[in-house]
Scaffold this motif. Sequence first.
Motif, PDB file in Angstrom:
ATOM      1  N   SER A 183      -5.557  -8.861   4.594  1.00 15.97           N
ATOM      2  CA  SER A 183      -6.513  -7.853   4.157  1.00 15.97           C
ATOM      3  C   SER A 183      -7.080  -8.217   2.803  1.00 15.97           C
ATOM      4  O   SER A 183      -6.368  -8.694   1.920  1.00 15.97           O
ATOM      5  CB  SER A 183      -5.826  -6.488   4.079  1.00 15.97           C
ATOM      6  N   ARG A 184      -8.378  -7.999   2.625  1.00 17.60           N
ATOM      7  CA  ARG A 184      -9.034  -8.238   1.342  1.00 17.60           C
ATOM      8  C   ARG A 184      -9.322  -6.929   0.602  1.00 17.60           C
ATOM      9  O   ARG A 184     -10.006  -6.931  -0.411  1.00 17.60           O
ATOM     10  CB  ARG A 184     -10.340  -9.006   1.566  1.00 17.60           C
ATOM     11  N   GLU A 185      -8.821  -5.826   1.099  1.00 18.75           N
ATOM     12  CA  GLU A 185      -9.049  -4.533   0.460  1.00 18.75           C
ATOM     13  C   GLU A 185      -7.815  -4.115  -0.333  1.00 18.75           C
ATOM     14  O   GLU A 185      -6.688  -4.259   0.146  1.00 18.75           O
ATOM     15  CB  GLU A 185      -9.366  -3.466   1.507  1.00 18.75           C
ATOM     16  N   TYR A 186      -8.043  -3.608  -1.570  1.00 18.74           N
ATOM     17  CA  TYR A 186      -6.921  -3.168  -2.390  1.00 18.74           C
ATOM     18  C   TYR A 186      -6.328  -1.895  -1.792  1.00 18.74           C
ATOM     19  O   TYR A 186      -7.037  -0.911  -1.558  1.00 18.74           O
ATOM     20  CB  TYR A 186      -7.380  -2.900  -3.825  1.00 18.74           C
ATOM     21  N   PRO A 187      -5.002  -1.880  -1.553  1.00 18.49           N
ATOM     22  CA  PRO A 187      -4.359  -0.717  -0.911  1.00 18.49           C
ATOM     23  C   PRO A 187      -4.094   0.403  -1.908  1.00 18.49           C
ATOM     24  O   PRO A 187      -2.995   0.507  -2.477  1.00 18.49           O
ATOM     25  CB  PRO A 187      -3.058  -1.309  -0.372  1.00 18.49           C
ATOM     26  N   GLU A 188      -5.079   1.256  -2.130  1.00 16.61           N
ATOM     27  CA  GLU A 188      -4.961   2.326  -3.124  1.00 16.61           C
ATOM     28  C   GLU A 188      -3.753   3.221  -2.882  1.00 16.61           C
ATOM     29  O   GLU A 188      -3.098   3.667  -3.817  1.00 16.61           O
ATOM     30  CB  GLU A 188      -6.231   3.187  -3.102  1.00 16.61           C
ATOM     31  N   GLY A 189      -3.443   3.494  -1.624  1.00 22.56           N
ATOM     32  CA  GLY A 189      -2.382   4.455  -1.329  1.00 22.56           C
ATOM     33  C   GLY A 189      -0.997   3.851  -1.182  1.00 22.56           C
ATOM     34  O   GLY A 189      -0.034   4.573  -0.897  1.00 22.56           O
ATOM     35  N   PHE A 190      -0.881   2.532  -1.386  1.00 21.98           N
ATOM     36  CA  PHE A 190       0.426   1.897  -1.181  1.00 21.98           C
ATOM     37  C   PHE A 190       1.413   2.356  -2.254  1.00 21.98           C
ATOM     38  O   PHE A 190       1.108   2.390  -3.434  1.00 21.98           O
ATOM     39  CB  PHE A 190       0.285   0.376  -1.220  1.00 21.98           C
ATOM     40  N   SER A 191       2.612   2.717  -1.835  1.00 22.76           N
ATOM     41  CA  SER A 191       3.645   3.186  -2.745  1.00 22.76           C
ATOM     42  C   SER A 191       4.885   2.306  -2.604  1.00 22.76           C
ATOM     43  O   SER A 191       5.291   1.961  -1.493  1.00 22.76           O
ATOM     44  CB  SER A 191       4.000   4.647  -2.433  1.00 22.76           C
ATOM     45  N   VAL A 192       5.458   1.948  -3.734  1.00 19.42           N
ATOM     46  CA  VAL A 192       6.635   1.076  -3.743  1.00 19.42           C
ATOM     47  C   VAL A 192       7.894   1.926  -3.727  1.00 19.42           C
ATOM     48  O   VAL A 192       8.077   2.807  -4.566  1.00 19.42           O
ATOM     49  CB  VAL A 192       6.630   0.173  -4.997  1.00 19.42           C
ATOM     50  N   ASP A 193       8.770   1.662  -2.750  1.00 20.18           N
ATOM     51  CA  ASP A 193      10.059   2.350  -2.730  1.00 20.18           C
ATOM     52  C   ASP A 193      11.154   1.379  -3.153  1.00 20.18           C
ATOM     53  O   ASP A 193      10.911   0.203  -3.449  1.00 20.18           O
ATOM     54  CB  ASP A 193      10.344   2.935  -1.337  1.00 20.18           C
ATOM     55  N   ALA A 194      12.376   1.859  -3.202  1.00 18.41           N
ATOM     56  CA  ALA A 194      13.493   1.048  -3.698  1.00 18.41           C
ATOM     57  C   ALA A 194      13.726  -0.188  -2.839  1.00 18.41           C
ATOM     58  O   ALA A 194      14.006  -1.281  -3.359  1.00 18.41           O
ATOM     59  CB  ALA A 194      14.758   1.896  -3.767  1.00 18.41           C
ATOM     60  N   ASP A 195      13.608  -0.026  -1.530  1.00 19.16           N
ATOM     61  CA  ASP A 195      13.839  -1.176  -0.644  1.00 19.16           C
ATOM     62  C   ASP A 195      12.784  -2.252  -0.856  1.00 19.16           C
ATOM     63  O   ASP A 195      13.103  -3.450  -0.878  1.00 19.16           O
ATOM     64  CB  ASP A 195      13.831  -0.714   0.823  1.00 19.16           C
ATOM     65  N   TYR A 196      11.519  -1.835  -0.982  1.00 22.05           N
ATOM     66  CA  TYR A 196      10.462  -2.819  -1.188  1.00 22.05           C
ATOM     67  C   TYR A 196      10.639  -3.526  -2.530  1.00 22.05           C
ATOM     68  O   TYR A 196      10.487  -4.742  -2.639  1.00 22.05           O
ATOM     69  CB  TYR A 196       9.090  -2.142  -1.133  1.00 22.05           C
TER      70      TYR A 196
END
Length: 367
Positions: A59-72
């Motif tokens: 993907s070339r689109e910035y993922p505005e809604g991506f959230s980082v959790d502890a596992d990631y």
Amino acid sequence: MNIHPRDIDETPDQEKAAEALKVLRQWAESATASEISQLDPAIARLVPGLTRVNYPSLSREYPEGFSVDADYRASLPDLQNGPSSLIRGAKQQIQHVGISNFRLPIRFHRKDGEDLTLETSVTGTVSLEAEKKGINMSRIMRSFYKHAERTFSFEVMQAALDDYMTDLDSFDARIQMRFSYPDKVKSLRSGLEGYQYYDIALELVETGGVRQKIMHLDYVYSSTCPCSLELSEHARVMRGQLATPHSQRSVARISVVVDCDADCLWFEDLIELCRRAVPTETQVMVKREDEQAFAELNAANPIFVEDAARLFCAELLADHHVGDFRIIASHQESLHSHDAVSILTEGPTFAASSLDPRLFNTLFHVG
């Protein structure tokens, strides 16, 4: 009953690896795109011209809604804090590694009771043991920022140092804070006032479990050459010839270890100590009467660079706040195309047999 050749479990040598690579490339010449796409990407990279055939579509689109959790977060690579097997070069201890010149506004307390906020450049470093790959440098900033809203003193610096030594599991560390400190000064005779700015640095160093508080100050003054003054007077008396002695803008860098058991050494105290030692500080606001007074003050206090170092030394030795110290003086000659310099140290802290090759270049003061 199946019988396998004895060499089936032997480790392939370089010749067999080359044969296998040749077979792979021969296969790739006639394989379909679908077949190649099913290859392991690491294997595909061994085939010239096919390194991106089976690379996934990204993907070339910035993922505005991506959230980082502890596992990631736990899955993220961290090469700088990797095992010692990743160390490049000699496995040697590094005395100081960290970050320099991250800037932020810091609030300082003045001797008169007021606070002022100054842009401050911070350097933070820690030691790195021989078996450790590296440090997480952002932790130095994060540790420092925990204390950045407090009015700074050596005690606050100690709390910040404690935090990032703990965060980075280090045994030696240093914090240095540099800033330009304003102090209002009066002219010599007219009564005018203006702000003089002093380059100051605070340093907190821990080595081998011993902490030292160090203050650095650049003091800018005028130095009139005693020899030139006498020669000028000789020309006047003996030949009726008008002559002027040479004088120049000069800089002394005073570095002192602050006695931990003494009361507070204020910035203003160290500035005033320098003025007592060498009173020909450069002026901010002047009228004609001030310029004349400055000429008289210089004539009353002619100094060689050796004199300057010893005059500062005498005042520092008499001050109970001060432990070890170093004086670096540079008289930036108006007669010569070179400078006159001197270094005087007291105690082991600043004693050194070698100097930074560009040390004296840093004493150049731009008005």
